[in-house]
Write a protein that holds these residues in place. Sequence first.
Motif, PDB file in Angstrom:
ATOM      1  N   LEU A 184       4.823   3.815 -14.140  1.00 57.60           N
ATOM      2  CA  LEU A 184       5.803   2.761 -13.872  1.00 57.60           C
ATOM      3  C   LEU A 184       6.113   2.652 -12.383  1.00 57.60           C
ATOM      4  O   LEU A 184       6.188   1.549 -11.826  1.00 57.60           O
ATOM      5  CB  LEU A 184       7.086   3.043 -14.659  1.00 57.60           C
ATOM      6  CG  LEU A 184       8.206   1.995 -14.542  1.00 57.60           C
ATOM      7  CD1 LEU A 184       7.722   0.629 -14.986  1.00 57.60           C
ATOM      8  CD2 LEU A 184       9.424   2.429 -15.351  1.00 57.60           C
ATOM      9  N   VAL A 185       6.270   3.801 -11.724  1.00 58.54           N
ATOM     10  CA  VAL A 185       6.524   3.792 -10.281  1.00 58.54           C
ATOM     11  C   VAL A 185       5.347   3.169  -9.537  1.00 58.54           C
ATOM     12  O   VAL A 185       5.527   2.373  -8.598  1.00 58.54           O
ATOM     13  CB  VAL A 185       6.791   5.221  -9.778  1.00 58.54           C
ATOM     14  CG1 VAL A 185       6.810   5.268  -8.247  1.00 58.54           C
ATOM     15  CG2 VAL A 185       8.114   5.744 -10.332  1.00 58.54           C
ATOM     16  N   PHE A 186       4.135   3.514  -9.959  1.00 60.14           N
ATOM     17  CA  PHE A 186       2.945   2.932  -9.315  1.00 60.14           C
ATOM     18  C   PHE A 186       2.940   1.414  -9.455  1.00 60.14           C
ATOM     19  O   PHE A 186       2.636   0.689  -8.499  1.00 60.14           O
ATOM     20  CB  PHE A 186       1.673   3.515  -9.929  1.00 60.14           C
ATOM     21  CG  PHE A 186       0.438   2.747  -9.574  1.00 60.14           C
ATOM     22  CD1 PHE A 186      -0.143   2.876  -8.326  1.00 60.14           C
ATOM     23  CD2 PHE A 186      -0.147   1.865 -10.494  1.00 60.14           C
ATOM     24  CE1 PHE A 186      -1.279   2.153  -7.980  1.00 60.14           C
ATOM     25  CE2 PHE A 186      -1.282   1.143 -10.169  1.00 60.14           C
ATOM     26  CZ  PHE A 186      -1.844   1.290  -8.907  1.00 60.14           C
ATOM     27  N   ILE A 187       3.267   0.904 -10.638  1.00 59.53           N
ATOM     28  CA  ILE A 187       3.264  -0.549 -10.858  1.00 59.53           C
ATOM     29  C   ILE A 187       4.314  -1.221  -9.979  1.00 59.53           C
ATOM     30  O   ILE A 187       4.066  -2.286  -9.386  1.00 59.53           O
ATOM     31  CB  ILE A 187       3.507  -0.856 -12.346  1.00 59.53           C
ATOM     32  CG1 ILE A 187       2.307  -0.391 -13.173  1.00 59.53           C
ATOM     33  CG2 ILE A 187       3.756  -2.348 -12.561  1.00 59.53           C
ATOM     34  CD1 ILE A 187       2.497  -0.538 -14.660  1.00 59.53           C
ATOM     35  N   ILE A 188       5.503  -0.610  -9.872  1.00 59.52           N
ATOM     36  CA  ILE A 188       6.557  -1.182  -9.028  1.00 59.52           C
ATOM     37  C   ILE A 188       6.096  -1.280  -7.575  1.00 59.52           C
ATOM     38  O   ILE A 188       6.254  -2.313  -6.913  1.00 59.52           O
ATOM     39  CB  ILE A 188       7.843  -0.349  -9.138  1.00 59.52           C
ATOM     40  CG1 ILE A 188       8.428  -0.474 -10.552  1.00 59.52           C
ATOM     41  CG2 ILE A 188       8.873  -0.791  -8.097  1.00 59.52           C
ATOM     42  CD1 ILE A 188       9.579   0.471 -10.820  1.00 59.52           C
ATOM     43  N   VAL A 189       5.494  -0.206  -7.071  1.00 59.74           N
ATOM     44  CA  VAL A 189       5.008  -0.198  -5.689  1.00 59.74           C
ATOM     45  C   VAL A 189       3.892  -1.217  -5.515  1.00 59.74           C
ATOM     46  O   VAL A 189       3.843  -1.950  -4.517  1.00 59.74           O
ATOM     47  CB  VAL A 189       4.532   1.216  -5.298  1.00 59.74           C
ATOM     48  CG1 VAL A 189       3.877   1.197  -3.915  1.00 59.74           C
ATOM     49  CG2 VAL A 189       5.698   2.194  -5.321  1.00 59.74           C
ATOM     50  N   PHE A 190       2.993  -1.296  -6.507  1.00 54.38           N
ATOM     51  CA  PHE A 190       1.865  -2.233  -6.410  1.00 54.38           C
ATOM     52  C   PHE A 190       2.358  -3.675  -6.371  1.00 54.38           C
ATOM     53  O   PHE A 190       1.869  -4.487  -5.578  1.00 54.38           O
ATOM     54  CB  PHE A 190       0.925  -2.011  -7.600  1.00 54.38           C
ATOM     55  CG  PHE A 190      -0.293  -2.883  -7.564  1.00 54.38           C
ATOM     56  CD1 PHE A 190      -1.416  -2.500  -6.849  1.00 54.38           C
ATOM     57  CD2 PHE A 190      -0.322  -4.099  -8.231  1.00 54.38           C
ATOM     58  CE1 PHE A 190      -2.548  -3.298  -6.808  1.00 54.38           C
ATOM     59  CE2 PHE A 190      -1.437  -4.919  -8.193  1.00 54.38           C
ATOM     60  CZ  PHE A 190      -2.553  -4.508  -7.482  1.00 54.38           C
ATOM     61  N   ILE A 191       3.318  -4.011  -7.246  1.00 52.63           N
ATOM     62  CA  ILE A 191       3.833  -5.374  -7.289  1.00 52.63           C
ATOM     63  C   ILE A 191       4.576  -5.725  -6.002  1.00 52.63           C
ATOM     64  O   ILE A 191       4.577  -6.881  -5.555  1.00 52.63           O
ATOM     65  CB  ILE A 191       4.730  -5.567  -8.523  1.00 52.63           C
ATOM     66  CG1 ILE A 191       3.898  -5.405  -9.796  1.00 52.63           C
ATOM     67  CG2 ILE A 191       5.406  -6.916  -8.521  1.00 52.63           C
ATOM     68  CD1 ILE A 191       2.746  -6.374  -9.913  1.00 52.63           C
ATOM     69  N   GLN A 192       5.202  -4.726  -5.391  1.00 56.19           N
ATOM     70  CA  GLN A 192       5.854  -4.976  -4.103  1.00 56.19           C
ATOM     71  C   GLN A 192       4.834  -5.417  -3.050  1.00 56.19           C
ATOM     72  O   GLN A 192       5.107  -6.287  -2.215  1.00 56.19           O
ATOM     73  CB  GLN A 192       6.566  -3.704  -3.633  1.00 56.19           C
ATOM     74  CG  GLN A 192       7.805  -3.331  -4.431  1.00 56.19           C
ATOM     75  CD  GLN A 192       8.960  -4.278  -4.175  1.00 56.19           C
ATOM     76  OE1 GLN A 192       9.129  -4.778  -3.064  1.00 56.19           O
ATOM     77  NE2 GLN A 192       9.754  -4.548  -5.205  1.00 56.19           N
ATOM     78  N   LYS A 193       3.654  -4.797  -3.089  1.00 57.62           N
ATOM     79  CA  LYS A 193       2.619  -5.112  -2.104  1.00 57.62           C
ATOM     80  C   LYS A 193       1.799  -6.347  -2.493  1.00 57.62           C
ATOM     81  O   LYS A 193       1.305  -7.064  -1.630  1.00 57.62           O
ATOM     82  CB  LYS A 193       1.673  -3.910  -1.945  1.00 57.62           C
ATOM     83  CG  LYS A 193       2.369  -2.636  -1.482  1.00 57.62           C
ATOM     84  CD  LYS A 193       2.917  -2.786  -0.066  1.00 57.62           C
ATOM     85  CE  LYS A 193       3.529  -1.485   0.438  1.00 57.62           C
ATOM     86  NZ  LYS A 193       4.108  -1.654   1.808  1.00 57.62           N
ATOM     87  N   ARG A 194       1.651  -6.564  -3.821  1.00 59.82           N
ATOM     88  CA  ARG A 194       0.820  -7.675  -4.292  1.00 59.82           C
ATOM     89  C   ARG A 194       1.511  -8.332  -5.481  1.00 59.82           C
ATOM     90  O   ARG A 194       1.190  -8.045  -6.634  1.00 59.82           O
ATOM     91  CB  ARG A 194      -0.580  -7.162  -4.673  1.00 59.82           C
ATOM     92  CG  ARG A 194      -1.587  -8.263  -4.930  1.00 59.82           C
ATOM     93  CD  ARG A 194      -2.951  -7.677  -5.251  1.00 59.82           C
ATOM     94  NE  ARG A 194      -3.921  -8.696  -5.608  1.00 59.82           N
ATOM     95  CZ  ARG A 194      -4.658  -9.397  -4.754  1.00 59.82           C
ATOM     96  NH1 ARG A 194      -4.515  -9.193  -3.460  1.00 59.82           N
ATOM     97  NH2 ARG A 194      -5.511 -10.291  -5.178  1.00 59.82           N
ATOM     98  N   PRO A 195       2.458  -9.212  -5.229  1.00 58.43           N
ATOM     99  CA  PRO A 195       3.265  -9.791  -6.316  1.00 58.43           C
ATOM    100  C   PRO A 195       2.446 -10.557  -7.346  1.00 58.43           C
ATOM    101  O   PRO A 195       2.865 -10.670  -8.501  1.00 58.43           O
ATOM    102  CB  PRO A 195       4.239 -10.718  -5.576  1.00 58.43           C
ATOM    103  CG  PRO A 195       4.262 -10.212  -4.174  1.00 58.43           C
ATOM    104  CD  PRO A 195       2.905  -9.665  -3.905  1.00 58.43           C
TER     105      PRO A 195
END
Length: 513
Positions: A493-504
């Motif tokens: 879940l943390v990885f997805i949050i960080v990923f979406i921050q960089k690539r919405p």
Amino acid sequence: MATCTSVQAITQQQALAMAQGETDDRIAAINAAVTHPDSRTQTVLQALSEERLKIANGTRVLIATGEDLTDAATGDKVAPLTDGVEDVMLNNRLRAELDGAIAALKLASSDKQERLAAARALLDAGVDESRAAMLEHAIATEKDDAVKEALQLTHAAALAASTDTTKRLQAARLLGESHSPETRLLLNQRLAEEQDPAVQAALRHSLSQVESTLAWGERIGAVFTGISLASILLLVALGLAITYGLMGVINMAHGELMMIGAYATYLVQVAFRQWLPPTWFGAYLVVAVPAAFLASALVGALLERTVLRWLYGRPLETLLATWGLSLVLMQAVRSLFGAQNVAVESPGWLGGSLKLLPGLALPTNRLVIIVFAVAVLGGMALLIARTRLGLFVRAVTQNRPIASCMGVPTARIDTYAFALGSGLAGLAGCALSQVGNVGPDLGQSYIVDAFMVVVLGGVGQLAGTVLAALGLGLANKALEGVVGAVLAKIAVLVFIIVFIQKRPQGLFAVRTR
């Protein structure tokens, strides 16, 4: 029952030797009886193991079955006796020897499962060199591969307990060829007891071979488990990717549409069991697949036409509305079927497993679900890329106003697309009914994961949905083996949050002009 190898019946002297005297003498009598069994040997040994043998006046052995008494040698019924009857006593050493003797007799059974259980029982009982000849004969005559493998392992264990160094070296080599988890345990036990340096070296070499094979099996098993989870996530998320990508509806009732598909599968199963011959039961799943799709698609179309069509363009309101609809659907199912889980039985052809390596067996039901997910994905790709409906769906997804100006019936396409997405959720529920519980809360376990797959893959993108499902499935299972299930879920879940921050826009963005 064991096949007889001798026509001579057990004598009262043999039965007395097994029932009374010193422990070593009784064990010798038991082993002699197993070496030359007859039609009564297994009956007498079983009765002795269950402490149903009686000695009458020190000269005759009887078998007690409830209130009845029979002669141990002949099986003839005996009149009840009031005097001179003694119980036969056992100690732990005799019990262990009896377990091994009874298992040895069952090696000649005509039932494959009974022979397999007997071979494993001999291994668990601590077989010794005295059983080696019998095991060699059983291996030579055995036709089934699984039973033969168990017999070979038991034979190697018998040789490993020998006082002859040459036989122990042979046992070490045979154990190295087995490559099963039981072999690793047995090798470690023998290594702790062995004193001869040459045999120790052979045992270490065999242990290294076994551990290397098992390690590969564990790696392949972990990858398969990840792919299995990915296939389930893909099935769950495919429908959501269409509805969320096309209409921008945050469908919190998607899990309940899966639940409807699972209950449709249950109803088809009940119908087959009640109204069709038992031989047809294995085919119920073939009927349940389209039934689950249609049931969920019809409910989805009804929800879209009555509620959701008025909320397009207002995602937060669709979230609240579909959350309320999910509660209504769950309560409806509780009222119709009860709050408890219902039993969905898998067809016989979904049972069993595919053995690839020693210690690695892939469940058939999981393999079928993976194939089913690939088939559904292929069907969806063809529908989107090659049909008129797919063309309209792509047009509305990319630019709804322009598609409407070009004559595309956007309202009708919305209904069709939502029904299609709901039907795919029903297929996911049908698949999940074969691997988990079916109850009113079924959908709640997967809705969050489904949204994570859709958001990570890119809204409305099938390729992104596939890659996201595969990545999340493999990552979850890889991390579970290191940090546990809860921390693995948090890390993903943390990885997805960080990923979406960089690539919405996710892995794949929607192409627009």
